[in-house]
Design a protein around this motif. Sequence first.
Motif, PDB file in Angstrom:
ATOM      1  N   TYR A 179      19.038  -0.064  -9.509  1.00 48.99           N
ATOM      2  CA  TYR A 179      17.702   0.562  -9.620  1.00 48.99           C
ATOM      3  C   TYR A 179      17.086   0.039  -8.250  1.00 48.99           C
ATOM      4  O   TYR A 179      17.122  -1.179  -8.357  1.00 48.99           O
ATOM      5  N   ILE A 180      16.455   0.908  -7.577  1.00 50.66           N
ATOM      6  CA  ILE A 180      15.543   0.250  -6.332  1.00 50.66           C
ATOM      7  C   ILE A 180      14.263   0.703  -6.378  1.00 50.66           C
ATOM      8  O   ILE A 180      13.905   2.032  -6.508  1.00 50.66           O
ATOM      9  N   THR A 181      13.231  -0.291  -6.197  1.00 46.36           N
ATOM     10  CA  THR A 181      11.854   0.168  -6.311  1.00 46.36           C
ATOM     11  C   THR A 181      11.586  -0.113  -4.996  1.00 46.36           C
ATOM     12  O   THR A 181      11.921  -0.899  -4.070  1.00 46.36           O
ATOM     13  N   LEU A 182      10.729   1.022  -4.773  1.00 47.85           N
ATOM     14  CA  LEU A 182       9.969   1.306  -3.379  1.00 47.85           C
ATOM     15  C   LEU A 182       8.718   1.121  -3.331  1.00 47.85           C
ATOM     16  O   LEU A 182       7.719   1.700  -4.130  1.00 47.85           O
ATOM     17  N   THR A 183       7.912   0.471  -2.372  1.00 49.02           N
ATOM     18  CA  THR A 183       6.465   0.664  -2.098  1.00 49.02           C
ATOM     19  C   THR A 183       6.292   1.474  -0.870  1.00 49.02           C
ATOM     20  O   THR A 183       7.027   1.168   0.021  1.00 49.02           O
ATOM     21  N   ILE A 184       5.503   2.396  -0.748  1.00 46.44           N
ATOM     22  CA  ILE A 184       5.550   3.510   0.138  1.00 46.44           C
ATOM     23  C   ILE A 184       4.141   3.682   0.797  1.00 46.44           C
ATOM     24  O   ILE A 184       3.286   3.032   0.021  1.00 46.44           O
ATOM     25  N   VAL A 185       3.932   4.167   1.975  1.00 47.05           N
ATOM     26  CA  VAL A 185       2.836   4.424   2.488  1.00 47.05           C
ATOM     27  C   VAL A 185       2.116   5.408   1.577  1.00 47.05           C
ATOM     28  O   VAL A 185       2.571   6.324   1.129  1.00 47.05           O
ATOM     29  N   GLN A 186       0.645   5.187   1.387  1.00 45.56           N
ATOM     30  CA  GLN A 186      -0.061   6.145   0.538  1.00 45.56           C
ATOM     31  C   GLN A 186       0.099   7.536   1.161  1.00 45.56           C
ATOM     32  O   GLN A 186       0.057   7.819   2.396  1.00 45.56           O
ATOM     33  N   ASN A 187       0.127   8.570   0.243  1.00 51.47           N
ATOM     34  CA  ASN A 187       0.462   9.936   0.545  1.00 51.47           C
ATOM     35  C   ASN A 187       1.631  10.252   1.251  1.00 51.47           C
ATOM     36  O   ASN A 187       1.604  11.461   1.747  1.00 51.47           O
ATOM     37  N   SER A 188       2.592   9.539   1.261  1.00 53.96           N
ATOM     38  CA  SER A 188       4.019   9.928   1.829  1.00 53.96           C
ATOM     39  C   SER A 188       5.021  10.332   0.829  1.00 53.96           C
ATOM     40  O   SER A 188       6.041  10.286   1.388  1.00 53.96           O
ATOM     41  N   TRP A 189       4.607  10.429  -0.416  1.00 54.83           N
ATOM     42  CA  TRP A 189       5.727  10.766  -1.575  1.00 54.83           C
ATOM     43  C   TRP A 189       6.728  11.917  -1.097  1.00 54.83           C
ATOM     44  O   TRP A 189       7.865  11.790  -1.100  1.00 54.83           O
ATOM     45  N   ARG A 190       6.260  12.973  -0.693  1.00 51.11           N
ATOM     46  CA  ARG A 190       7.109  14.113  -0.208  1.00 51.11           C
ATOM     47  C   ARG A 190       7.946  13.872   0.920  1.00 51.11           C
ATOM     48  O   ARG A 190       9.118  14.218   0.785  1.00 51.11           O
ATOM     49  N   THR A 191       7.610  13.177   1.770  1.00 51.69           N
ATOM     50  CA  THR A 191       8.438  12.830   3.056  1.00 51.69           C
ATOM     51  C   THR A 191       9.524  11.808   2.520  1.00 51.69           C
ATOM     52  O   THR A 191      10.568  12.138   2.969  1.00 51.69           O
ATOM     53  N   VAL A 192       9.145  10.928   1.771  1.00 52.25           N
ATOM     54  CA  VAL A 192      10.009   9.867   1.467  1.00 52.25           C
ATOM     55  C   VAL A 192      11.298  10.492   0.440  1.00 52.25           C
ATOM     56  O   VAL A 192      12.234  10.154   0.441  1.00 52.25           O
ATOM     57  N   ARG A 193      10.615  11.139  -0.495  1.00 50.87           N
ATOM     58  CA  ARG A 193      11.469  11.985  -1.712  1.00 50.87           C
ATOM     59  C   ARG A 193      12.579  12.830  -0.711  1.00 50.87           C
ATOM     60  O   ARG A 193      13.793  12.711  -1.094  1.00 50.87           O
TER      61      ARG A 193
ATOM     62  N   ARG B  51      19.810   2.195   5.524  1.00 51.34           N
ATOM     63  CA  ARG B  51      19.118   3.630   5.207  1.00 51.34           C
ATOM     64  C   ARG B  51      17.785   3.594   4.546  1.00 51.34           C
ATOM     65  O   ARG B  51      16.787   4.186   5.265  1.00 51.34           O
ATOM     66  N   ILE B  52      17.423   2.991   3.677  1.00 53.43           N
ATOM     67  CA  ILE B  52      16.141   3.111   3.003  1.00 53.43           C
ATOM     68  C   ILE B  52      15.209   2.244   3.790  1.00 53.43           C
ATOM     69  O   ILE B  52      13.953   2.805   3.935  1.00 53.43           O
ATOM     70  N   GLN B  53      15.601   1.022   3.996  1.00 58.59           N
ATOM     71  CA  GLN B  53      14.593   0.154   4.943  1.00 58.59           C
ATOM     72  C   GLN B  53      14.307   0.662   6.330  1.00 58.59           C
ATOM     73  O   GLN B  53      12.961   0.501   6.917  1.00 58.59           O
ATOM     74  N   ALA B  54      14.992   1.651   6.660  1.00 59.44           N
ATOM     75  CA  ALA B  54      14.668   2.403   8.135  1.00 59.44           C
ATOM     76  C   ALA B  54      13.864   3.379   7.852  1.00 59.44           C
ATOM     77  O   ALA B  54      13.178   4.110   8.988  1.00 59.44           O
ATOM     78  N   ILE B  55      13.408   3.813   6.720  1.00 63.27           N
ATOM     79  CA  ILE B  55      12.417   5.177   6.559  1.00 63.27           C
ATOM     80  C   ILE B  55      10.829   4.436   6.856  1.00 63.27           C
ATOM     81  O   ILE B  55      10.474   3.619   6.171  1.00 63.27           O
ATOM     82  N   PRO B  56      10.444   5.022   7.714  1.00 62.73           N
ATOM     83  CA  PRO B  56       9.171   4.346   8.433  1.00 62.73           C
ATOM     84  C   PRO B  56       8.101   4.193   7.347  1.00 62.73           C
ATOM     85  O   PRO B  56       7.287   3.285   7.326  1.00 62.73           O
ATOM     86  N   GLU B  57       8.103   5.191   6.209  1.00 59.28           N
ATOM     87  CA  GLU B  57       6.992   4.883   5.342  1.00 59.28           C
ATOM     88  C   GLU B  57       7.254   4.082   3.918  1.00 59.28           C
ATOM     89  O   GLU B  57       6.537   3.842   3.201  1.00 59.28           O
ATOM     90  N   VAL B  58       8.390   3.370   4.105  1.00 61.13           N
ATOM     91  CA  VAL B  58       8.868   2.447   3.253  1.00 61.13           C
ATOM     92  C   VAL B  58       8.301   1.221   3.413  1.00 61.13           C
ATOM     93  O   VAL B  58       8.775   0.599   4.558  1.00 61.13           O
ATOM     94  N   LEU B  59       7.189   0.667   2.741  1.00 55.45           N
ATOM     95  CA  LEU B  59       6.828  -0.536   2.930  1.00 55.45           C
ATOM     96  C   LEU B  59       7.580  -1.990   2.537  1.00 55.45           C
ATOM     97  O   LEU B  59       7.839  -2.986   3.303  1.00 55.45           O
ATOM     98  N   SER B  60       8.078  -1.828   1.544  1.00 54.11           N
ATOM     99  CA  SER B  60       8.985  -2.717   0.589  1.00 54.11           C
ATOM    100  C   SER B  60      10.155  -2.093  -0.305  1.00 54.11           C
ATOM    101  O   SER B  60       9.720  -1.057  -0.535  1.00 54.11           O
ATOM    102  N   THR B  61      11.115  -2.945  -0.730  1.00 52.30           N
ATOM    103  CA  THR B  61      12.143  -2.438  -1.528  1.00 52.30           C
ATOM    104  C   THR B  61      12.341  -3.823  -2.327  1.00 52.30           C
ATOM    105  O   THR B  61      12.159  -4.851  -2.163  1.00 52.30           O
TER     106      THR B  61
END
Length: 171
Positions: A92-106, A146-156
Amino acid sequence: MASEQMAENAGRTEDGGESAPPPARPLDAIDQDILRMLQADGRASIRSVAERVHVSRANAYARINRLVEDGVIRGFGARVDHERAGHGTSAYITLTIVQNSWRTVREQLRRLPGASHIALVGGDFDVLLLVHTPDNRALREVVFTRIQAIPEVLSTRTLLVFEEEDLEPQG
């Protein structure tokens, strides 16, 4: 089966885009029994479903089609033993993302190899992702490359799964 094709096309517009499913109609006890049966055995025949819930085959067929059309049944599939299928590492990987970026990250997480479940959650992190990979090296690639290269991902944060079990529907 016609209902499998209906499940694939449910919620899609003519041009292949996504549309909002129709509002779900209330489910009665027979509908609930049908759902439990199909969750336990998605390959159950219309005849066996009808016999088990004590309705005609035509009634069972119509009910299953309605459940598909209403988006209650999203599809039919197999429950896979990931380890036996060559994906012995799960996390299971938890992610903290930029506010309002859910659709892009998903959308980017959906394309990850081994991604099995994605949820937007409330709490100390924003997204919970379940992945199945062949080994730790592949998991490392998914997380660090892959995941940490997504600009909207702040931490995992990665939680390695030591043992897992899919729960069977309660009948």
